[in-house]
Design a protein around this motif. Structure first.
Motif: not given
Length: 373
Positions: A202-207, A318-328
């Motif tokens: 996900y992080l690689i895709g986001l970058l 900045i951190l909200a979207i990645p961490f929402m993905a982690i929580i999901k």
């Protein structure tokens, strides 16, 4: 788990709200401590696969970590130098921009005077009062800005140390997790492995999305002849991570720069170009690069960004979207939290409300079937 599941729903919900409230308070009061650690954790997830590849090629673990971390820091410093050069170019254009702004203000004063039947002198006095208030507000926020800048500098200095230490002690930390949950708990191992893998993707895709949108923004602005296309295009790509709101801010920023440096018709050109870029991003880039990894509900994502901004400011956004993905990802793999994982997801399924009511009345509703359609 059985005792918790037998509690009434309102009791569980109340306990959850209290827990969330104290969690938010803890995050607000420990920002200076946790913020560098959180960013370091995300960097570790990104660069850990490269470190593992170097270790498999018989390179010493410490040397591999230092090599990858050095390359990462060089890239960050290079990007920082590039941004600094672009900011310096904007500073050199400030007199020209100031003259343009003054001309626009004069035009606005004239139009307002004609429309509201008020003398231009009175409107000038009102606008002068507004300028003075804005100036005072700007002076009042200098201390806050310096404080934020100091916090960012502290984070940047300590973050590489955290990254290095986390990578060195990775196995030790993993053993600690096994000791908490038990070595025979296979579900914990599955959650950790699956979550780590998907978060990396996900992080690689986001970058990757950030890079591609930056290229599109820069190309579009460059074709239109908008000044400082490199800096504006990059900032627009970063803002694009914020659902809806980020895109609006980026488009307004592009349009404002076009208004200051080009004829007014260029605002329309900017809106059209940005609309095309957003269409490409939403229909081609995101589904192929990011969408396949984690699908987040747009409403929940926007709410998370607002809450993140309230808790940690810009860092929280900045951190909200990645961490929402982690929580999901975690919720999707724990039976008790699967409904919440479904809520965070983007499984849009339009159901005929009349048909659904009829099914309720006949006792034919099966939620598993509804969710699977």
């Amino acid at each position: 788990m059985n005792q918790v599941s037998t509690m009434p729903l309102y009791v569980r919900f109340s306990i959850g709200l209290v827990g969330v409230y104290f969690l938010v308070l803890a995050l607000q009061h420990t920002q200076s401590v946790l913020q560098p650690l959180v960013f370091a954790g995300l960097i570790v997830i990104l660069i850990n696969p490269i470190v593992n590849i170097l270790i498999r090629h018989k390179l010493n673990r410490v040397v591999a970590i230092l090599l990858v971390l050095t390359i990462f820091l060089v890239v960050l410093v290079s990007l920082g130098a590039l941004v600094n050069s672009q900011v310096s170019m904007i500073k050199s254009d400030l007199p020209l921009i100031g003259d343009r702004v003054q001309g626009l203000l004069s035009t606005i004063e004239l139009r307002l005077s004609e429309y509201f039947m008020v003398s231009q002198e009175e409107i000038s006095v009102w606008m002068a009062t507004g300028k003075e208030a804005a100036k005072n507000l700007g002076s009042a926020t200098v201390g806050t800005t310096l404080s934020v800048a100091g916090g960012v500098l502290t984070t940047l200095l300590i973050m590489p140390v955290y990254v290095f230490l986390i990578l060195i002690n990775k196995n030790h930390l993993m053993k600690f997790i096994w000791q908490i949950f038990g070595d025979d708990n296979k579900s914990v191992a599955e959650i950790i492995v699956a979550t780590k893998t998907i978060i990396q993707k996900y992080l690689i895709g986001l970058l990757t999305e950030l890079f591609l949108v930056s290229i599109l923004n820069i190309a579009g602005l460059f074709i239109l002849g908008i000044n400082h296309a490199l800096l504006l295009g990059t900032l627009g790509a970063l803002l694009n991570v914020i659902p809806y709101l980020g895109g609006i801010i980026a488009m307004a920023m592009f349009a404002f720069m076009a208004l200051l440096t080009k004829p007014p018709v260029y605002i329309l050109y900017v809106v059209l170009v940005y609309g095309v870029i957003q269409f490409i991003d939403n229909n081609i880039i995101v589904p192929r690069v990011v969408g396949g990894k984690v699908k987040l509900n747009a409403l929940i994502s926007l709410f998370a960004v607002i809450v993140g901004a309230e808790i940690w400011g810009i860092s929280g956004m900045i951190l909200a979207i990645p961490f929402m993905a982690i929580i999901k990802l975690i919720f999707d793999r724990i039976d008790y939290f699967k409904p919440w994982g479904f809520l965070l997801g983007n499984d849009i399924n339009f159901i005929d409300s009349a048909k659904l009511r009829a099914m309720f009345n006949k006792g034919q509703v099966n939620y598993s079937k509804i969710n699977s359609k």
